[in-house]
Design a protein around this motif. Structure first.
Motif, PDB file in Angstrom:
ATOM      1  N   LEU A   1       0.818  -1.279  -0.059  1.00 21.16           N
ATOM      2  CA  LEU A   1       0.025  -0.046   0.174  1.00 21.16           C
ATOM      3  C   LEU A   1       0.850   1.278   0.113  1.00 21.16           C
ATOM      4  O   LEU A   1       0.591   2.246  -0.537  1.00 21.16           O
ATOM      5  CB  LEU A   1      -0.870  -0.024   1.264  1.00 21.16           C
TER       6      LEU A   1
ATOM      7  N   GLN B   1       3.859   1.675  -1.221  1.00 23.76           N
ATOM      8  CA  GLN B   1       4.297   1.658  -2.821  1.00 23.76           C
ATOM      9  C   GLN B   1       3.146   2.298  -3.752  1.00 23.76           C
ATOM     10  O   GLN B   1       3.498   3.075  -4.514  1.00 23.76           O
ATOM     11  CB  GLN B   1       4.588   0.458  -3.268  1.00 23.76           C
ATOM     12  N   GLU B   2       1.846   1.714  -3.319  1.00 24.71           N
ATOM     13  CA  GLU B   2       0.723   2.305  -4.451  1.00 24.71           C
ATOM     14  C   GLU B   2       0.488   3.821  -3.913  1.00 24.71           C
ATOM     15  O   GLU B   2       0.335   4.525  -5.003  1.00 24.71           O
ATOM     16  CB  GLU B   2      -0.450   1.418  -3.697  1.00 24.71           C
TER      17      GLU B   2
ATOM     18  N   ASN C   1       0.767   6.671  -7.191  1.00 23.13           N
ATOM     19  CA  ASN C   1      -0.509   7.099  -7.574  1.00 23.13           C
ATOM     20  C   ASN C   1      -0.793   8.433  -6.671  1.00 23.13           C
ATOM     21  O   ASN C   1      -0.441   8.445  -5.660  1.00 23.13           O
ATOM     22  CB  ASN C   1      -1.381   6.172  -7.526  1.00 23.13           C
TER      23      ASN C   1
ATOM     24  N   LYS D   1      -5.675   7.609 -10.656  1.00 22.26           N
ATOM     25  CA  LYS D   1      -6.568   6.303 -10.444  1.00 22.26           C
ATOM     26  C   LYS D   1      -7.848   6.457 -11.353  1.00 22.26           C
ATOM     27  O   LYS D   1      -8.496   7.396 -11.350  1.00 22.26           O
ATOM     28  CB  LYS D   1      -6.810   5.778  -9.122  1.00 22.26           C
TER      29      LYS D   1
ATOM     30  N   LEU E   1      -5.930  -1.656  -7.053  1.00 21.23           N
ATOM     31  CA  LEU E   1      -4.914  -1.541  -6.412  1.00 21.23           C
ATOM     32  C   LEU E   1      -3.721  -2.250  -7.190  1.00 21.23           C
ATOM     33  O   LEU E   1      -3.908  -3.416  -7.729  1.00 21.23           O
ATOM     34  CB  LEU E   1      -4.709  -1.739  -5.076  1.00 21.23           C
ATOM     35  N   PHE E   2      -2.510  -1.832  -7.042  1.00 28.41           N
ATOM     36  CA  PHE E   2      -1.241  -2.500  -7.444  1.00 28.41           C
ATOM     37  C   PHE E   2      -1.163  -2.841  -9.062  1.00 28.41           C
ATOM     38  O   PHE E   2      -0.617  -3.544  -9.407  1.00 28.41           O
ATOM     39  CB  PHE E   2      -1.037  -3.702  -6.771  1.00 28.41           C
ATOM     40  N   GLU E   3      -1.949  -1.891  -9.699  1.00 30.95           N
ATOM     41  CA  GLU E   3      -1.928  -1.936 -11.301  1.00 30.95           C
ATOM     42  C   GLU E   3      -0.549  -1.509 -11.730  1.00 30.95           C
ATOM     43  O   GLU E   3       0.047  -0.481 -11.386  1.00 30.95           O
ATOM     44  CB  GLU E   3      -3.148  -1.103 -11.963  1.00 30.95           C
TER      45      GLU E   3
ATOM     46  N   ASN F   1       2.215  -2.732 -11.655  1.00 29.41           N
ATOM     47  CA  ASN F   1       3.332  -3.365 -10.697  1.00 29.41           C
ATOM     48  C   ASN F   1       3.449  -5.065 -10.667  1.00 29.41           C
ATOM     49  O   ASN F   1       2.239  -5.558 -10.476  1.00 29.41           O
ATOM     50  CB  ASN F   1       3.329  -2.897  -9.247  1.00 29.41           C
TER      51      ASN F   1
END
Length: 276
Positions: free
Chosen positions: A106, A108-109, A113, A212, A229-231, A233
């Protein structure tokens, strides 16, 4: 369990450190200690954040909910019966996550973004006798401090001083009837393109960030909006193990999970009996 990240545009004035927790606001000359009205303060923040036509374009909160248990509880090994009945009728699976690693993902997310706020925390339940002051303690503390200082002409409030405590309180609040779930929530509030442009216009040192994309899905409950989430990556979700729920086909469901996941993730069958 409590992790918070938030990013709210600040005005150009220099922020000063607020009062320490538990400190009493300084009395205004002749009128004694000044207190904010809890209901009025919370209602005002709601109206400008989530309140429809009067609201500011901050962003929309999206929530992902998880169930938690005490380490030694039966439910930690076999799942909570109400969850099997509600979400896994005749063939559900429970994914057990490593929350420490999930928290890192999270982080990193939000670094890659544009989010106004993100939170990973335990839900607060509306128990009998719980007051607004107990639900929003940091928010009311900040309100008391800033109103006192502003009336004395000492400072102006920074917008994020009240925003984060309010959003945490508003999005982590739930009816006490669900208390057995011991719910943990991820609250993700992506910022809009309009807000990002506004922030960049005021602070040109802010690097370009991804906005997002909000998606829509149609289900039996109607149209729902969601974000992913985490798109972009190449991440593997930190799944520690999988519990296969009560079912007339439980053995087949266990075999299906084993074929899908291999031997890297532990898979167990819930001992809770299936009742048709």
């Amino acid at each position: 369990l409590h992790r918070v990240w938030h990013r709210v545009p600040q005005t150009n004035h220099r922020r000063r450190e607020g009062n320490r927790k538990g400190a009493t606001p300084n009395p205004i000359d002749g009128i004694g200690p000044l207190r904010c009205s809890p209901d009025a303060n919370v209602n005002s923040l709601y109206s400008v954040t989530f309140g429809g036509a009067e609201s500011t374009d901050f962003g929309i909160p999206f929530v992902a909910s998880f169930c938690s248990h005490a380490d030694q509880a039966y439910e930690s090994e076999h799942g909570l019966l109400s969850q099997w009945r509600g979400y896994g009728r005749d063939g559900g699976y429970c994914l057990v996550f490593d929350t420490a690693k999930l928290s890192k993902l999270l982080e990193q997310e939000i670094n890659s973004n544009f989010y106004v706020h993100m939170n990973l925390s335990d839900t607060r339940y509306a128990l009998d006798g719980v007051s607004v002051e107990q639900l929003f303690p940091e928010l009311l503390e900040r309100c008391d401090f800033f109103v006192s200082r502003m009336l004395k002409g000492n400072m102006n409030p920074a917008p994020d001083d009240g925003f984060a405590p309010f959003v945490i309180g508003a999005t982590m609040f739930k009816h006490q009837g669900f208390r057995e779930e011991r719910e943990v929530r991820i609250v993700a509030m992506p910022g809009s393109k309009a807000l990002f442009d506004h922030v960049q216009a005021q602070h040109n040192q802010i690097p370009q960030m991804s906005i997002k994309q909000m998606n829509t899905i149609h289900s039996s409950r109607g149209k729902r909006r969601y974000i992913s989430l985490f798109e972009g990556n190449s991440v593997t979700l930190p799944i520690k193990r999988v519990i296969v729920g009560p079912s007339r086909h439980q053995a087949a469901n266990v075999a299906h999970a084993q074929n899908l996941l291999g031997k890297d993730i532990a898979i167990s069958a819930s001992a809770t009996p299936f009742v048709d």
